[in-house]
Write a protein that holds these residues in place. Structure first.
Motif, PDB file in Angstrom:
ATOM      1  N   LYS A 258       0.870  -1.178   0.000  1.00  0.00           N
ATOM      2  CA  LYS A 258       0.000   0.000   0.000  1.00  0.00           C
ATOM      3  C   LYS A 258       0.902   1.222   0.000  1.00  0.00           C
ATOM      4  N   LYS A 259       1.098   1.780  -1.179  1.00  0.00           N
ATOM      5  CA  LYS A 259       2.023   2.907  -1.307  1.00  0.00           C
ATOM      6  C   LYS A 259       1.507   4.132  -0.559  1.00  0.00           C
TER       7      LYS A 259
ATOM      8  N   TRP B 164       1.037   4.633   2.530  1.00  0.00           N
ATOM      9  CA  TRP B 164       0.134   4.289   3.645  1.00  0.00           C
ATOM     10  C   TRP B 164       0.523   4.997   4.951  1.00  0.00           C
TER      11      TRP B 164
ATOM     12  N   ALA C 195      -0.455   8.689   4.903  1.00  0.00           N
ATOM     13  CA  ALA C 195      -1.918   8.817   4.911  1.00  0.00           C
ATOM     14  C   ALA C 195      -2.470   8.590   6.316  1.00  0.00           C
ATOM     15  N   ARG C 196      -1.881   7.610   7.029  1.00  0.00           N
ATOM     16  CA  ARG C 196      -2.376   7.313   8.370  1.00  0.00           C
ATOM     17  C   ARG C 196      -2.077   8.477   9.316  1.00  0.00           C
TER      18      ARG C 196
END
Ligand code: UD1
Ligand code: MG
Length: 480
Positions: A460-461, A463, A466-467
């Protein structure tokens, strides 16, 4: 060795050896009979039998057994010696009274003590030869001890070889206690004279026992000669009557074993720290580091190195093997040039092939490993058959047990098992096959195949970023 044995050489003088082994060993405070206590990795009695069997055939050796006789017989059953029962045990003199029938066919009897395991064949022979040369009724093997406490003292007639009596420590006067010449508890007797006079023994002593030592006085009264000959090495007569004496004998025996191995070309850096049983064999130019234990029926070849804190028990180690520190090897075979450890555990039934490497924290059980194969890290191999040139990756486990039965893993020549694989037995990995790392393999793998038994990796590039963003948003106070 037949030519050295007395019966063959002296048909006119049949020699028996009696080993007194019926006593309880009260001073050891043990459930195990005294003569079955071990020193140098073998029971006291087994050591005495080995020495006696160098002098006469086993069929002419009689062990007097009584306390826990069943256990003693069982332990010595394979030696082929005879057993005579003494029940109850009323002293060393009584032990010879019960052997009366067994001794009838003999002319001479050598009496040994089952609790004195250091006795060497050469000393028994010297005692016997002295007795046969001078032909007295009784010959006592004596010894001069710096500290004679606890032993019977030999009372000589002046400075002659003639003995007047043996006086036990408990009955000795203060002047007699100063005598340094002690009774070793080993004797030679003329059988007809012993049989004729043994009933004269009395049990009017502090223990209420019939002492064999009193035969010296009995013969003396009958005007029959009693002689004493001194042992060349007083250490050989040490008896294991107390735990402290057993430990002392054990220490001396093991040191003597190390010195004997060193004389044969083995280097032992710190003999005092090593525990090497008496039957162990080690080839020349092998180096044994401090704190090594070599136990039971173990044979180690030449040019090996056994590094510190390793224990090898009942195993065969061929030439040029290196055993790195902290390894435990039990009932196994290791072929030439193999390298084990550090911290390898070979459990019973393992056979490590020539030049194989078994490394850190690897446990092997009932498994054969072929020439040049490697299992270097953190692995369990049980009930497996592994070919030549195999590479077992770190953390590989053979799942050999299904909760009720054991199953076999077969890994053929040239196989590569990736790290962290579990091989669920029964299973076969064909020649030159590959198993991908972290696989759980439940089905056979054919020759030359790659087996993968794990979930495919997903990516998941972005990730992480983003989190972080979503967490920051959630933690902002309302209305700010
Ligand atoms: C004995 C001698 C003592 C000698 C010492 C040397 C006697 C009375 N004393 O003493 O002079 O200095 O050995 O070590 O002999 N046994 C039997 N049946 C018995 C009693 C003993 O078979 O009824 C066996 C024991 O198992 C042991 C051996 O005879 O193997 C010697 O007996 P133990 O009680 O050890 O005699 P010590 O006190 O050592
Ligand atoms: Mg004794």
């Amino acid at each position: 060795m037949a030519k050295a044995k007395h019966r063959a050489g002296a048909a006119s003088n049949r020699v028996a050896i009696v080993i007194m082994a019926a006593g309880k060993g009260t001073r050891l405070k043990s459930k195990l009979p005294k003569v079955l206590h071990e020193v140098g990795g073998k029971s006291l009695l087994a050591h005495v039998v080995v020495s006696a069997a160098q002098i006469v055939p086993a069929s002419d050796i009689f062990a007097i057994v009584g306390h826990e006789a069943y256990l003693v017989r069982k332990a010595l059953d394979k030696t082929g010696i005879n057993f005579v029962h003494q029940q109850p045990q009323q002293g060393t003199g009584h032990a010879l009274m019960v052997a009366r029938n067994a001794l009838k066919p003999y002319d001479t009897v050598v009496v040994l003590s089952g609790d004195a395991p250091m006795i060497q064949p050469a000393t028994i022979r010297r005692l016997l030869d002295f007795h046969l040369a001078h032909a007295p009724a009784m010959t006592i093997l004596s010894a001069n001890l710096h500290d004679p406490t606890g032993y019977g003292r030999v009372l000589r007639r002046g400075k002659s070889a003639q003995v007047q009596a043996i006086v036990e420590e408990k009955s000795a006067s203060p002047a007699q206690k100063l005598i340094n010449e002690i009774n070793s508890g080993f004797y030679a007797f003329s059988v007809p004279q012993l049989q004729q006079h043994i009933d004269r023994l009395q049990n009017n002593n502090p223990h209420g026992e019939f002492y064999l030592t009193d035969m010296a006085g009995v013969f003396q009264k009958a005007k029959l000669p009693v002689l004493a000959t001194e042992a060349e090495n007083p250490h050989e007569i040490l008896g294991g009557n107390t735990r402290a004496e057993l430990v002392q004998i054990d220490r001396e025996m093991r040191l003597a074993k190390c010195l004997a191995l060193m004389a044969e070309g083995v280097t032992i850096f710190s003999p005092q720290s090593c525990v090497i049983d008496s039957d162990v064999v080690v080839g020349s130019d092998t180096v044994i580091e401090p704190f090594v234990q070599l136990l039971g029926d173990t044979k180690i070849g030449s040019n090996c190195r056994v590094r510190s804190y390793s224990i090898v028990e009942n195993s065969r180690i061929a030439d040029r093997v290196t055993i790195r520190p902290g390894s435990l090897i039990e009932d196994s075979i290791v072929q030439a040039n193999a390298i084990l450890g550090p911290y390898t555990h070979l459990r019973p039934g393992s056979d490590i092939g020539e030049g194989a490497h078994i490394g850190n924290f690897v446990e092997v059980k009932k498994t054969r490993i072929g020439k040049g194969s490697k299992a270097n890290h953190l692995t369990y191999l049980g009930d497996a058959e592994i070919g030549e040139g195999v590479n077992i990756g770190a953390g590989t486990i053979t799942c050999n047990y299904d909760g009720s039965a054991k199953h076999e893993t077969i890994i053929e020549d040239g196989v590569f098992i990736g790290s962290d694989s579990t091989l669920v037995a029964p299973i076969r990995i064909g020649p030159n096959a590959y198993v991908g790392a972290a696989s759980c393999i439940t089905d056979d793998v054919p020759q030359g195949a790659l087996a993968l038994g794990r979930a495919r990796q997903t990516l998941k590039k972005g990730w992480v970023a983003a989190r972080k963003k979503s967490r920051n948003a959630a933690s902002k106070p309302a209305g700010a």
